[in-house]
Design a protein around this motif. Structure first.
Motif, short mmCIF file in Angstrom:
data_model
loop_
_atom_site.label_atom_id
_atom_site.label_comp_id
_atom_site.label_asym_id
_atom_site.label_seq_id
_atom_site.Cartn_x
_atom_site.Cartn_y
_atom_site.Cartn_z
N GLU A 40 13.03 0.35 14.00
CA GLU A 40 12.15 1.08 12.89
C GLU A 40 12.39 -0.10 11.78
N ALA A 41 13.20 -0.47 11.44
CA ALA A 41 13.44 -1.75 10.47
C ALA A 41 12.73 -2.88 10.71
N ALA A 42 13.09 -3.44 11.82
CA ALA A 42 12.50 -4.36 12.30
C ALA A 42 11.44 -4.43 12.58
N ALA A 43 10.92 -3.44 13.11
CA ALA A 43 8.91 -3.06 13.02
C ALA A 43 8.39 -3.44 11.61
N LEU A 44 9.01 -2.33 10.41
CA LEU A 44 8.58 -2.46 8.45
C LEU A 44 8.60 -4.14 8.84
N SER A 45 10.05 -4.76 9.45
CA SER A 45 10.06 -6.16 8.54
C SER A 45 9.01 -7.39 8.74
N ALA A 46 8.59 -6.78 10.53
CA ALA A 46 7.39 -8.14 11.04
C ALA A 46 6.72 -7.97 10.33
N GLY A 47 6.14 -5.92 10.08
CA GLY A 47 5.13 -6.38 9.12
C GLY A 47 5.28 -7.04 8.08
N MET A 48 5.89 -6.33 7.63
CA MET A 48 6.29 -7.20 5.89
C MET A 48 5.93 -8.75 6.59
N ARG A 49 6.59 -9.43 7.57
CA ARG A 49 6.27 -10.83 7.73
C ARG A 49 5.42 -11.45 7.58
N ILE A 50 4.36 -10.41 8.57
CA ILE A 50 3.48 -11.26 8.70
C ILE A 50 2.01 -10.79 7.82
N MET A 51 2.95 -9.50 6.41
CA MET A 51 1.81 -9.85 5.70
C MET A 51 2.13 -10.66 4.46
N ALA A 52 3.22 -11.12 3.82
CA ALA A 52 2.98 -12.26 3.01
C ALA A 52 2.97 -13.87 4.19
N GLU A 53 2.90 -14.20 5.49
CA GLU A 53 2.08 -15.21 5.87
C GLU A 53 1.05 -15.63 5.57
N ALA A 54 -0.15 -13.89 5.77
CA ALA A 54 -1.00 -14.38 4.94
C ALA A 54 -1.78 -13.56 4.45
N GLY A 55 -0.33 -13.65 2.90
CA GLY A 55 -0.78 -14.10 1.44
C GLY A 55 -1.11 -12.22 0.87
N VAL A 56 -0.71 -11.49 1.67
CA VAL A 56 -0.62 -9.73 1.70
C VAL A 56 -0.11 -9.54 0.30
N VAL A 57 -0.29 -9.03 -0.13
CA VAL A 57 1.21 -8.36 -1.47
C VAL A 57 0.94 -6.84 -1.19
N PRO A 58 1.79 -5.99 -1.13
CA PRO A 58 1.35 -4.43 -0.90
C PRO A 58 1.20 -4.41 -1.84
N GLU A 59 0.42 -3.47 -2.46
CA GLU A 59 0.32 -2.67 -3.98
C GLU A 59 1.34 -2.26 -4.81
N GLU A 60 2.78 -1.87 -3.99
CA GLU A 60 3.55 -1.19 -4.12
C GLU A 60 4.31 -2.37 -5.37
N PHE A 61 4.14 -3.89 -4.77
CA PHE A 61 4.73 -4.86 -5.40
C PHE A 61 3.91 -5.30 -6.66
N THR A 62 2.62 -4.76 -6.75
CA THR A 62 1.77 -5.20 -7.56
C THR A 62 2.36 -4.95 -8.96
N LEU A 63 2.49 -3.52 -8.28
CA LEU A 63 2.45 -2.14 -9.65
C LEU A 63 3.34 -2.44 -10.33
N LYS A 64 5.00 -2.79 -9.23
CA LYS A 64 5.95 -3.09 -10.04
C LYS A 64 6.53 -4.35 -10.97
N LYS A 65 5.79 -4.90 -10.56
CA LYS A 65 5.17 -6.72 -11.35
C LYS A 65 4.49 -6.39 -12.55
N GLN A 66 3.49 -5.71 -12.20
CA GLN A 66 2.76 -5.22 -13.62
C GLN A 66 4.04 -4.10 -14.58
N LEU A 67 4.16 -3.37 -14.49
CA LEU A 67 5.80 -2.43 -15.07
C LEU A 67 5.76 -3.05 -15.41
N ASP A 68 7.07 -3.61 -14.82
CA ASP A 68 8.13 -4.66 -15.84
C ASP A 68 7.54 -5.62 -17.16
N GLU A 69 6.44 -5.98 -15.81
CA GLU A 69 5.56 -7.08 -17.42
C GLU A 69 4.90 -6.01 -18.54
#
Length: 109
Positions: A40-69
């Motif tokens: 399960e973690a390998a599948a999630l990790s692979a998905g996150m890696r593919i998204m990162a290589e494509a320059g896609v950021v999950p909404e959760e990460f964007t919201l966290k950054k906005q919240l910190d700012e």
């Protein structure tokens, strides 16, 4: 399983012979260290890696950054009216962040 391995080895040899495996990004560099993962973690990790290589950021990460700012802006704020507005913004971002986290958890499980 043995025939699959043979097929894979043939495909690799064919690609190597045609030059498709030379000049790739990261060629000659060691693979990055990755902890041993469950399937399960390998599948999630692979998905996150593919998204990162494509320059896609999950909404959760964007919201966290906005919240910190916004939290930092709140601590630096001196105006009472601005503090109220920032508190409302923090509450909204926290709610949206938690919703995004829960949605990801439900999607993964």
């Amino acid at each position: 399983m043995r025939s699959f391995r043979t097929l894979v080895e043939r495909q690799i040899a064919k690609a190597r012979a045609s030059g498709k495996l030379s000049g790739l990004t990261g060629e000659g560099k060691p693979l990055p260290e990755r902890p041993i993962e469950t399937s399960e973690a390998a599948a999630l990790s692979a998905g996150m890696r593919i998204m990162a290589e494509a320059g896609v950021v999950p909404e959760e990460f964007t919201l966290k950054k906005q919240l910190d700012e916004t939290r930092k802006a709140y601590t630096d704020c001196t105006s009472e009216a601005e503090r109220k507005a920032l508190m409302a913004r923090i509450a909204d971002l926290e709610l949206r962040y938690e919703i995004a986290r829960e949605a990801r958890k439900k999607f993964i499980s």
